[in-house]
Design a protein around this motif. Sequence first.
Motif, PDB file in Angstrom:
ATOM      1  N   CYS A  77       5.586  10.290   1.089  1.00 22.04           N
ATOM      2  CA  CYS A  77       4.689   8.654   1.005  1.00 22.04           C
ATOM      3  C   CYS A  77       5.331   7.312   2.485  1.00 22.04           C
ATOM      4  O   CYS A  77       6.471   7.852   2.394  1.00 22.04           O
ATOM      5  N   GLN A  94       0.256  15.463   5.199  1.00 22.47           N
ATOM      6  CA  GLN A  94      -0.347  15.668   6.569  1.00 22.47           C
ATOM      7  C   GLN A  94       1.346  15.703   7.727  1.00 22.47           C
ATOM      8  O   GLN A  94       0.950  15.519   9.124  1.00 22.47           O
ATOM      9  N   GLU A 135      -6.145  11.821   8.229  1.00 22.03           N
ATOM     10  CA  GLU A 135      -6.354  12.777   6.632  1.00 22.03           C
ATOM     11  C   GLU A 135      -7.804  13.904   6.658  1.00 22.03           C
ATOM     12  O   GLU A 135      -8.217  13.986   5.893  1.00 22.03           O
ATOM     13  N   ASN A 147       1.091  -1.262  -0.008  1.00 21.76           N
ATOM     14  CA  ASN A 147       0.098   0.361   0.258  1.00 21.76           C
ATOM     15  C   ASN A 147       0.792   1.205  -0.285  1.00 21.76           C
ATOM     16  O   ASN A 147       2.196   1.058   1.017  1.00 21.76           O
ATOM     17  N   ILE A 148       0.663   2.117  -0.649  1.00 16.58           N
ATOM     18  CA  ILE A 148       0.782   3.267  -0.589  1.00 16.58           C
ATOM     19  C   ILE A 148       0.292   4.747  -0.591  1.00 16.58           C
ATOM     20  O   ILE A 148      -0.300   4.963  -0.917  1.00 16.58           O
ATOM     21  N   LEU A 149       0.713   4.511   0.623  1.00 18.63           N
ATOM     22  CA  LEU A 149      -0.055   6.173   1.263  1.00 18.63           C
ATOM     23  C   LEU A 149       0.845   7.572   0.659  1.00 18.63           C
ATOM     24  O   LEU A 149       1.734   7.665   1.331  1.00 18.63           O
ATOM     25  N   ASP A 150      -0.015   8.540   0.523  1.00 22.10           N
ATOM     26  CA  ASP A 150       0.185   9.949  -0.188  1.00 22.10           C
ATOM     27  C   ASP A 150      -0.171  10.265   1.474  1.00 22.10           C
ATOM     28  O   ASP A 150      -1.077  10.942   2.083  1.00 22.10           O
ATOM     29  N   VAL A 151       1.292  10.876   2.597  1.00 18.13           N
ATOM     30  CA  VAL A 151       1.076  11.333   3.770  1.00 18.13           C
ATOM     31  C   VAL A 151       1.916  13.007   3.612  1.00 18.13           C
ATOM     32  O   VAL A 151       1.966  13.721   4.614  1.00 18.13           O
ATOM     33  N   TRP A 209      -3.413   6.759   9.584  1.00 19.17           N
ATOM     34  CA  TRP A 209      -3.405   8.175   8.536  1.00 19.17           C
ATOM     35  C   TRP A 209      -3.684   8.625   7.480  1.00 19.17           C
ATOM     36  O   TRP A 209      -4.436   9.647   7.598  1.00 19.17           O
ATOM     37  N   GLN A 210      -5.070   7.732   7.240  1.00 14.08           N
ATOM     38  CA  GLN A 210      -6.164   7.535   6.479  1.00 14.08           C
ATOM     39  C   GLN A 210      -6.738   9.156   7.874  1.00 14.08           C
ATOM     40  O   GLN A 210      -7.704   9.828   7.108  1.00 14.08           O
ATOM     41  N   GLU A 216      -2.020   2.581   8.310  1.00 12.99           N
ATOM     42  CA  GLU A 216      -2.767   2.629   7.141  1.00 12.99           C
ATOM     43  C   GLU A 216      -4.277   4.019   7.634  1.00 12.99           C
ATOM     44  O   GLU A 216      -4.848   4.894   7.316  1.00 12.99           O
ATOM     45  N   LYS A 217      -5.249   2.519   9.070  1.00 15.30           N
ATOM     46  CA  LYS A 217      -5.840   3.021   9.570  1.00 15.30           C
ATOM     47  C   LYS A 217      -5.204   4.964  10.509  1.00 15.30           C
ATOM     48  O   LYS A 217      -6.225   6.045  11.058  1.00 15.30           O
TER      49      LYS A 217
END
Length: 113
Positions: free
Chosen positions: A38, A32, A111, A25-29, A107-108, A104-105
């Motif tokens: 990322c 934030q 967001e 999973n690639i997360l754009d952070v 950082w989501q 993931e949770k």
Amino acid sequence: MNELVLANAEAIGQFLDDHKCKDVNILDVSGQCSWADCFIIATVSSVGHLHGVVHELWGELNNLGLQVTNRHKKPAGDGWELVDCGDIIVHLMSAELRDFYSLEKLWQRREEE
């Protein structure tokens, strides 16, 4: 996240997928987080798998022209290895640790705030 960071992140994600990591999973952070653009999070199947992937990943990062700021000779044996490439942070985690920390949770949720 700029185009170069995205292209590098996608290349790393594909590399991890090719090396049998699960649920890449690639997360754009970037909106934030002040210290990275990322996160790439992937699940490894064992500590041996983790060590092998980390060892091979260093070569791939070198090929991409990315510098690892926290390189050490032997990855940790606890099931979680963080590889800091500046704008890109790679988290290789056992399934148990990934489920427990739920990055993931986390950082989501940030967001949405």
